[in-house]
Design a protein around this motif. Structure first.
Motif, PDB file in Angstrom:
ATOM      1  N   HIS A 262     -63.998  -7.000  37.543  1.00  0.00           N
ATOM      2  CA  HIS A 262     -63.100  -6.470  36.520  1.00  0.00           C
ATOM      3  C   HIS A 262     -61.685  -6.718  36.982  1.00  0.00           C
ATOM      4  O   HIS A 262     -61.352  -6.440  38.130  1.00  0.00           O
ATOM      5  CB  HIS A 262     -63.326  -4.969  36.343  1.00  0.00           C
ATOM      6  N   ALA A 302     -64.955  -9.256  33.857  1.00  0.00           N
ATOM      7  CA  ALA A 302     -64.366  -8.707  32.632  1.00  0.00           C
ATOM      8  C   ALA A 302     -62.855  -8.715  32.812  1.00  0.00           C
ATOM      9  O   ALA A 302     -62.355  -8.253  33.844  1.00  0.00           O
ATOM     10  CB  ALA A 302     -64.860  -7.286  32.412  1.00  0.00           C
ATOM     11  N   ALA A 304     -59.199  -7.530  31.417  1.00  0.00           N
ATOM     12  CA  ALA A 304     -58.411  -6.647  30.549  1.00  0.00           C
ATOM     13  C   ALA A 304     -56.975  -7.128  30.573  1.00  0.00           C
ATOM     14  O   ALA A 304     -56.569  -7.829  31.499  1.00  0.00           O
ATOM     15  CB  ALA A 304     -58.501  -5.218  31.065  1.00  0.00           C
ATOM     16  N   ASP A 332     -61.806  -7.964  27.584  1.00  0.00           N
ATOM     17  CA  ASP A 332     -62.503  -6.678  27.531  1.00  0.00           C
ATOM     18  C   ASP A 332     -61.479  -5.670  26.997  1.00  0.00           C
ATOM     19  O   ASP A 332     -60.816  -5.930  26.007  1.00  0.00           O
ATOM     20  CB  ASP A 332     -63.020  -6.328  28.928  1.00  0.00           C
ATOM     21  N   GLU A 374     -64.130  -5.071  22.617  1.00  0.00           N
ATOM     22  CA  GLU A 374     -64.551  -4.150  23.671  1.00  0.00           C
ATOM     23  C   GLU A 374     -65.967  -3.631  23.380  1.00  0.00           C
ATOM     24  O   GLU A 374     -66.816  -3.560  24.274  1.00  0.00           O
ATOM     25  CB  GLU A 374     -63.551  -2.990  23.692  1.00  0.00           C
ATOM     26  N   TYR A 377     -68.477  -6.258  23.971  1.00  0.00           N
ATOM     27  CA  TYR A 377     -68.678  -6.371  25.425  1.00  0.00           C
ATOM     28  C   TYR A 377     -69.692  -5.333  25.893  1.00  0.00           C
ATOM     29  O   TYR A 377     -70.618  -5.632  26.646  1.00  0.00           O
ATOM     30  CB  TYR A 377     -67.344  -6.127  26.143  1.00  0.00           C
ATOM     31  N   SER A 378     -69.512  -4.095  25.396  1.00  0.00           N
ATOM     32  CA  SER A 378     -70.442  -3.019  25.761  1.00  0.00           C
ATOM     33  C   SER A 378     -71.849  -3.361  25.291  1.00  0.00           C
ATOM     34  O   SER A 378     -72.829  -3.167  26.013  1.00  0.00           O
ATOM     35  CB  SER A 378     -70.008  -1.702  25.126  1.00  0.00           C
ATOM     36  N   ASN A 407     -66.675  -2.364  35.473  1.00  0.00           N
ATOM     37  CA  ASN A 407     -65.667  -2.609  34.433  1.00  0.00           C
ATOM     38  C   ASN A 407     -65.263  -1.321  33.727  1.00  0.00           C
ATOM     39  O   ASN A 407     -64.939  -1.310  32.548  1.00  0.00           O
ATOM     40  CB  ASN A 407     -66.111  -3.703  33.453  1.00  0.00           C
ATOM     41  N   ARG A 409     -66.569   1.502  32.674  1.00  0.00           N
ATOM     42  CA  ARG A 409     -67.219   2.232  31.591  1.00  0.00           C
ATOM     43  C   ARG A 409     -68.001   3.406  32.161  1.00  0.00           C
ATOM     44  O   ARG A 409     -68.584   3.302  33.234  1.00  0.00           O
ATOM     45  CB  ARG A 409     -68.157   1.324  30.809  1.00  0.00           C
TER      46      ARG A 409
END
Ligand code: SAM
Ligand code: F3S
Length: 444
Positions: A262, A302, A304, A332, A374, A377-378, A407, A409
């Motif tokens: 990430h 990932a 961001a 992401d 996002e 991605y999940s 990442n 979550r």
């Protein structure tokens, strides 16, 4: 007079969160003082401020107005203003809010106890917003941490001078912390049970740390040195700059699994014209080339990002280029902000003809697409096994735990309190809003 209770409010970024922890450490060290989360009970109120956007800055002055009222019931109450607004405004804070007792900057927070003592002795407001280079780190007590994760600041300030940004003015030029200093702090944290470290700075990948031998080491070297410590489970960093993403740093992703999959890599815009006006030092194609090479080294990484919408002169075409970049990269999570002109920065003087409604419409469009990505991605994570650190017991259901993936979550799953703080392999079963559901596969 014995000062009893300290209240601290933090605005803005992770750097400020880190600085606030350090303020608490310096204030509590050897003093008869405890922290409170109730402003009304406090004998000292500290505001650690942010000036990155105008809204954050205005909030500080309205909060100060409220704190002033508390001085009526507690005449001994002291009010301190630190952080980037303090740094930028200096004694103008006292002019605007004469009831403020101490003004200090991000680089002088270690002098806080002294400044407060001086304020009490002299009866006069104290101001110190200087940049005494890296002195700050030499005067900070050892970090204390209650959780399994900790932040370690590896550099201060920024020398990039992006045309929209106040940071180089409020936090000073980029200064890297010496290599052995960083390693000592990391080792201390490990001894306290920390398994996950986040390295902090404005451009951590520009790190150039002096060693005791007088050599200089770069960020890739630092990452490898920390990852080589046996008890480190996970290594993160924030923020990094695309221009400083050297192949040496990218290569670390290929052979250092403790470095998480990430990365927060702010791009700001997808238009080369806007990127040049921002003085970012890369084109959209160069940014994509960095991402491509990162994905060669670490296919599941990932990424961001941060975006500024409505930079002066941003046309529809420029904005479409940003939307295209979002699709091309498949970010992401992302953070996006409408451009806020900051006094003293070059962009604040640039011609800006775009109406606010147009900027807001662009922002909403970008945010809507970005949260769809996002979510997608999940969804793609469903069925995969993720390494999760167990952070807490679920508030709603005591037989459930909440963990965090690489990442960032949150995953909820059935487990026992004995698993707290451990690293587990968890299979992702479903996505619900912003969290995931999973089941434990095995303890790592
Ligand atoms: N070091 C990071 C980088 O490489 O870009 C950025 C650090 S900055 C403190 C955090 C974010 O705030 C930036 O990425 C940018 O998107 C946003 N930001 C900074 N100045 C801004 C401004 N004047 N208006 C709106 N957003 C701003
Ligand atoms: Fe600001 Fe650009 Fe530095 S966004 S913090 S001047 S890299």
């Amino acid at each position: 007079m014995i000062l009893k209770k300290l209240y601290i409010k933090t605005y803005g970024c992770q750097m400020n969160e880190y600085d606030s922890d350090k303020m608490v450490d310096v204030m509590l060290a050897g003093a008869e003082l405890e922290q409170t989360d109730k402003q009304e009970d406090a004998d000292i109120i500290l505001f650690n401020t942010c000036s990155i956007r105008e809204k954050a800055e205005n909030k500080v002055f309205s909060d100060l107005g409220r704190a002033r009222i508390l001085k009526k019931t507690n005449p001994n109450l002291l009010i301190g203003v630190g952080g980037c607004v303090a740094s930028q405004e200096g004694d103008a804070i006292i002019k605007r809010a004469p009831y403020v007792d101490v003004v200090f900057g991000p680089q002088t927070l270690h002098r806080l106890p002294e400044l407060i003592k001086e304020r009490i002795a002299s009866g006069k407001a104290q101001i110190d917003v200087s940049f005494p280079e890296i002195e700050k780190f030499d005067h900070l007590p050892a970090s204390q941490t209650a959780h399994g994760t900790a932040f370690v600041s590896i550099m201060e300030g920024c020398s990039k001078y992006c045309t929209f940004c106040v940071v180089p003015f409020t936090r000073g030029e980029e200064v890297s912390r010496p290599f052995e200093d960083v390693m000592r702090e990391v080792e201390k944290l490990i001894a306290q049970g920390v398994g996950e470290i986040t390295l902090l700075g404005q451009n951590v990948n520009a790190y150039q740390g002096m060693t005791d031998d007088g050599d200089t080491v770069d960020f890739a070297f630092l990452l490898r040195a920390i990852a080589a410590l046996e008890d480190i489970q996970r290594l993160r960093y924030t923020t990094s700059h695309p221009r400083e993403m050297s192949q040496r740093v990218i290569d670390v992703y290929a052979d250092t699994p403790k470095l998480v999959s990430h990365l927060h890599l702010p791009v700001q815009s997808g238009s080369d014209r806007v990127l040049a006006a921002m003085k970012r030092g890369y084109t959209a194609l160069e940014y994509k080339s960095v991402v491509r090479r990162l994905r060669v080294a670490r296919p599941d990484i990932a990424i961001a990002s941060d975006f500024i919408i409505g930079f002066p002169g941003e046309t529809d075409e420029d904005f479409e280029a940003t939307m295209k970049l979002i699709e091309d990269v498949g970010f992401d999570a992302s953070y996006s902000f409408v451009f806020s002109p900051r006094p003293g920065t070059p962009a604040a003087e640039m011609q800006d003809d775009t109406p606010d409604e147009v900027k807001m419409a662009r922002l909403h469009r970008l945010q809507a697409r970005s949260s769809e990505l996002e979510q997608e991605y999940s969804q793609r994570m469903v069925g995969t096994v993720q390494r999760v650190v167990v952070e807490s017991i679920s508030k709603k259901n005591a037989s459930e735990l909440a963990g965090r993936t690489e990442n960032n979550r949150v995953v909820n799953f059935v487990g026992s309190p004995g698993m707290l703080g451990r690293y587990l392999n968890v299979r992702i079963l479903a996505v619900s809003n912003h969290t995931l559901r999973g089941e434990v596969v095995e303890a790592v």
